[in-house]
Structure formats: structure tokens, C-alpha cells
Write a protein that holds these residues in place. Structure first.
Motif, PDB file in Angstrom:
ATOM      1  N   THR A 311       0.838  -1.203   0.000  1.00  0.00           N
ATOM      2  CA  THR A 311       0.000   0.000   0.000  1.00  0.00           C
ATOM      3  C   THR A 311       0.875   1.256   0.000  1.00  0.00           C
ATOM      4  N   VAL A 312       0.243   2.369  -0.359  1.00  0.00           N
ATOM      5  CA  VAL A 312       0.823   3.670  -0.004  1.00  0.00           C
ATOM      6  C   VAL A 312      -0.161   4.339   0.951  1.00  0.00           C
ATOM      7  N   GLY A 313       0.389   4.994   1.945  1.00  0.00           N
ATOM      8  CA  GLY A 313      -0.435   5.765   2.880  1.00  0.00           C
ATOM      9  C   GLY A 313       0.164   7.153   2.941  1.00  0.00           C
ATOM     10  N   GLY A 371      -5.452  -2.875  -2.273  1.00  0.00           N
ATOM     11  CA  GLY A 371      -4.563  -3.417  -1.232  1.00  0.00           C
ATOM     12  C   GLY A 371      -4.993  -2.981   0.158  1.00  0.00           C
ATOM     13  N   PRO A 372      -5.143  -1.648   0.378  1.00  0.00           N
ATOM     14  CA  PRO A 372      -5.589  -1.221   1.709  1.00  0.00           C
ATOM     15  C   PRO A 372      -6.954  -1.773   2.095  1.00  0.00           C
ATOM     16  N   PHE A 376      -7.274  -4.155   5.453  1.00  0.00           N
ATOM     17  CA  PHE A 376      -7.921  -3.550   6.621  1.00  0.00           C
ATOM     18  C   PHE A 376      -9.423  -3.808   6.683  1.00  0.00           C
ATOM     19  N   GLY A 377      -9.831  -4.958   6.134  1.00  0.00           N
ATOM     20  CA  GLY A 377     -11.196  -5.447   6.373  1.00  0.00           C
ATOM     21  C   GLY A 377     -12.311  -4.664   5.708  1.00  0.00           C
ATOM     22  N   LYS A 382     -15.460  -1.987  -0.278  1.00  0.00           N
ATOM     23  CA  LYS A 382     -14.630  -0.922  -0.840  1.00  0.00           C
ATOM     24  C   LYS A 382     -13.451  -1.562  -1.577  1.00  0.00           C
ATOM     25  N   GLY A 383     -12.795  -0.770  -2.422  1.00  0.00           N
ATOM     26  CA  GLY A 383     -11.509  -1.222  -2.968  1.00  0.00           C
ATOM     27  C   GLY A 383     -11.522  -1.675  -4.412  1.00  0.00           C
TER      28      GLY A 383
END
Ligand code: DUC
Ligand code: ZN
Ligand code: ZN
Length: 467
Positions: A311-313, A371-372, A376-377, A382-383
Motif C-alpha cells: 500500500t501507499v499511505g 490493497g488497503p 484492513f477489512g 470498498k476497494g
């Protein structure tokens, strides 16, 4: 309410194709070559544009008290900036008060989150070990949908926990399906280097980097990964900044540790030399881990391409230059650690990643959204763009360019890390659960419309037998 987005190019991890989307009650209900609008259907023409799933930034510090001050963006300004920048969900860090239970602390943060314009969830930081923390973990996961926590290996006296505490917390987290975020820097060595630096009169911003060298990050990263392995827990190393730390992640993955890594746009694009800008401008770039020597960037991009980085955050932890950063003009240890980035993560990663040929379009979608969501459930709500997913969609015109500037930003900060950079592509519209929250680049969504994200337990954890 029905909306059709016509003629866009849909990008998912698996595919790139032209099609129309039908959105009903905030959810994508049909995808086809052509969907003929009935009467009273809102139609958006996305000809020549990409449709990306909304960005998911799992690393934000909105309304965050830290280092005797607090971040400059709250859930109002921060989530407005996020929306403008194509981010439709965030996971923000809580910050517990001394003696407070995790559950009480979470209720305070949920209250703050009610001002949010986009969907929001929380990772609970644990900075104080005690027995009730362990009892609270299953409640957090099952009753509150908080399926991730965060531990710090630096910032002694404020956030840092020791190895034994980490082991006990991670063991319990692993048992109950919670993933542990770890800030991996060796706080003790850093504190010693800082003391030496100040006693030698070395007080400029660059000494922030010199007192947090790569070894302090890679040592802590390796240690955290070993603790996770011993605890049979899954671990997410936040803000990996350098090649040496990434190597530790690679080794742990090879051993079968449930290890995941994040990097941030500033490590991909900026380098240590920014800390040496004259007139204390370098203070703007103080964050931890610090910006690194430029050669690390290439290895971080390669880590993204190979899947080593998931991921990127943004690590959006904004402080005003005037009045917050400048407090450390004569002593770098007084500069609050953190940089703004929530509004820029999507365009910066697109430009330097996709436009400049470092990653594919599909990899972009993977690290910014899919990925995120998976880790993260949030997946398969989402995603991605698919039937049954929330209609969180970024409509992106790749054929125009724009200049990033502080003047045009929604972030409540008096500078921008990427000031003056020309980036390819522009976010024209953003939809969150089918509702247009950005049109023609301007935020039109209302504050408080964001929904709390009750997240699933971590499904990537495999129970391994450790010797
Ligand atoms: N790093 C930062 O730069 N700011 C907030 C905390 C952190 O880990
Ligand atoms: Zn951190
Ligand atoms: Zn952070």
C-alpha cells in the motif's frame, strides 16, 4: 436515486476496459458495454477518462494531539482535502490519554469522526500496556469493527512500548484477528543520538535525519517482524522509508511471516536534501522516519512493483509552518514530526508512478485502493469497481496537467510539500457511495455525510506453528 457513468475506462487490479456503470442507492448494480438511461436517471459522461475505485488512505492523523501540539487538519478540513484528492475512505489513528480505556478513547474519536465528509474508520493506538488492554481487543474487533491497532517503537514517554509489551499485545491481536500497525524506529538509539547532536550544537533540521539513520529503522523493523513471528500475529509496517528496512520485510515474508509494508508518497518523491533548504525551509520536511538519500526511492518503487510493498499511505500529519514548525527554528527536536499529504497522495503516486512509467495502472489501483481495502477489512465493500461494491469512484482525466500549489489546496496548511510541481492528470469528479462529492475539481459534498467504517477481521492471518 440512480446514476449512470457512461463511456469511462474502468480500471481494476484485474482488468482495464470500457464500460458503463449503473449505480443504485450508492452501490454499483450493473456494468455493461452500454446502459441505456431510463427517465430521471442522472447521467455522467466520462468519455476519455479513467474510472478508478476511490482511494483508501489508511494512514492519517487528523485532529491528532502530538508533541505538545496538534495536527492542523481536523475531520472537516482534512476530509474535504481528502475528497478533493480522490480519497473516499480513511483510517485515522486514535491517540489515547493516559489511563483511558481503549473503548472510551474510541468513543471520543468516533465523535470527532462524525464531521467527516468521507467514510472513516480508526486504528487504535496502544501506548500503555495493562491487562485491560488485552481484554478490550476482542471487543474492539467484534463490537466496534476496529480490526487494527498501532504500536510505536519510538517516542519514549509519549507513545513507545517495549518488546515484551509488544509481544503480549500482538499475541492477543493475532488470536482475535487484529492486524498490528508498527512504527518501527529504535527510540532508545535515536534519543541517544539526539542528545549527542544537541550537545555538539547541531540543531538544524538536517540533524533530524542524521539522528534517525536507516539502521534505527531497519533494526526496529527486523525486531518488530520477529516479534510478530514469535507472537504468530500479522503485522503491517507503516511508512517504510528506506531500502534497508524493506530488506527486513522481504526476509520476513520469505520466512512466512504475515508481514505487510506501506510506504508514503514523500519517501517516493522527496529526499534528505530537502531538510537542508535555507531559512529553515527544511523544517517543513521533518517527519519520522526522515526523508532518505535519493537512491532509496528506486528500491521503494521496485518494492511496489514486486508486491513487497502492499500500500501507499499519506501519513498525513500536518503542522503549520508558521507557529508550529517554526517553534524548532533553533532546535530540530522542537519541530513537530509530520508532513501533509492526504490531498496529494493520489495525484503524486499517479504522476510519478503511472505517468512516468514506474508502475502500471493496475498496480496503481492495487496500492491506492484494493490493497488497503483487503488488508484492513473493507473488501469487497470498498476497494474496487464491481457489482455490489460501494460506488466510490474517481473520474480522472489523464490528458490534462495541473500545478500543485498551496493556494489551491483544501488542506489547512500554509505550505505544500510538492509546491509548483506539474502533475499529469486531473481528478474531475469523485463519487462516494454514488453521491458526487467533487465536481469539476471542487468539493461539493457536505460535512458529516461520511459513514463510520465497521471493518471485518483480518482474513489474511494463517495460523502458523512456530518453533
Ligand atoms: N511520524 C510522523 O512524521 N508524524 C507522526 C507520527 C509519526 O510516526
Ligand atoms: Zn509513525
Ligand atoms: Zn503516521
Amino acid at each position: 436515486m440512480k446514476t449512470i457513468i457512461q463511456n469511462g475506462t474502468i480500471v481494476t487490479v484485474a482488468d482495464i476496459y470500457k464500460g458503463d456503470l449503473l449505480i443504485e442507492n450508492g452501490v454499483i448494480t450493473a456494468i455493461a458495454d452500454r446502459i441505456i438511461p431510463e427517465k430521471d436517471v442522472h447521467v455522467i459522461d466520462a468519455s476519455g477518462q479513467y474510472l478508478f475505485p476511490g482511494g483508501i488512505d489508511v494512514h492519517t492523523h487528523l485532529a491528532w494531539p502530538f508533541q505538545s501540539t496538534g495536527t492542523a487538519d481536523d475531520f472537516v478540513s482534512g476530509t474535504r482535502a481528502a475528497a478533493a484528492g480522490g480519497i473516499t475512505s480513511i483510517i485515522n489513528f486514535t491517540n489515547p490519554k493516559k489511563g483511558q480505556t481503549l473503548l472510551d478513547n474510541l468513543q471520543e474519536w468516533k465523535k470527532k469522526g462524525e464531521l467527516s465528509l468521507i467514510d472513516y474508520g480508526f486504528h487504535s493506538i496502544i501506548s500503555e500496556y495493562n491487562d485491560h488492554v488485552l481484554q478490550e481487543l476482542p471487543i474492539l474487533a467484534e463490537q466496534e469493527g476496529v480490526t487494527s491497532i498501532k504500536l510505536f517503537m519510538a517516542y519514549k514517554g509519549e507513545l513507545m512500548v517495549n518488546d515484551r509489551e509488544m509481544f503480549k499485545i500482538m499475541k492477543k491481536a493475532g488470536e482475535v484477528g487484529i492486524i498490528t500497525n508498527v512504527h518501527a524506529e529504535n527510540g532508545d538509539i535515536i534519543d541517544e543520538l539526539v542528545e549527542d547532536s544537541l550537545s555538539n550544537g547541531n540543531t538544524d533540521p538536517i540533524f533530524h535525519a542524521y539522528t534517525r539513520p536507516p539502521i534505527t529503522e531497519s533494526e526496529a523493523t527486523g525486531r518488530a517482524l520477529s516479534i510478530a513471528e514469535a507472537a504468530n500475529a500479522s503485522i503491517y509496517i507503516v511508512h517504510v522509508s528506506c531500502a534497508d528496512a524493506l530488506e527486513k520485510v522481504e526476509q520476513a515474508k520469505r520466512r512466512g511471516v504475515q508481514a505487510f509494508a506501506e510506504t508514503c508518497p514523500h519517501y517516493l518523491v522527496l529526499d534528505e536534501s530537502y531538510l537542508e533548504l535555507p531559512d529553515f525551509e527544511g523544517g517543513k520536511y521533518v517527519c519520522s522516519p526522515p526523508l532518505r538519500e535519493k537512491w532509496n526511492q528506486d528500491l521503494l518503487w521496485k518494492g511496489i512493483s514486486s508486491g513487497l510493498i502492499s500500500t501507499v499511505g499519506s501519513d498525513h500529519c500536518p503542522f503549520l509552518f508558521e507557529g508550529q514548525k517554526t517553534v524548532g527554528r533553533n532546535n530540530f527536536t522542537m519541530i513537530p514530526n509530520g508532513v501533509p499529504g492526504l490531498e496529494d497522495i493520489f495525484p503524486i503516486v499517479y504522476h510519478y508512478g503511472v505517468h512516468e512509467g514506474r508502475i502500471s495502472l493496475q498496480k496503481f489501483v492495487e496500492i491506492i485502493s484494493t490493497g488497503p481495502a483487503k488488508l484492513f477489512g473493507l473488501y469487497p465493500k470498498k476497494g474496487s469497481i464491481g457489482i455490489g461494491f460501494d460506488a466510490d469512484i474517481v473520474i480522472f482525466n489523464p490528458n490534462v496537467s495541473r500545478v500543485i500549489s498551496r493556494e489551491k489546496q483544501y488542506q489547512n496548511v500554509d505550505y505544500n510539500l510538492y509546491e509548483g510541481r506539474v502533475v499529469q492528470g486531473a481528478i474531475t469528479r469523485v463519487l462516494s457511495r454514488g453521491e458526487e462529492i467533487v465536481r469539476d475539481g471542487y468539493v461539493i459534498g457536505e460535512q458529516g455525510r461520511g459513514q463510520y467504517l465497521f471493518r471485518k477481521k483480518n482474513s489474511n492471518i494463517e495460523t502458523r506453528v512456530t518453533c
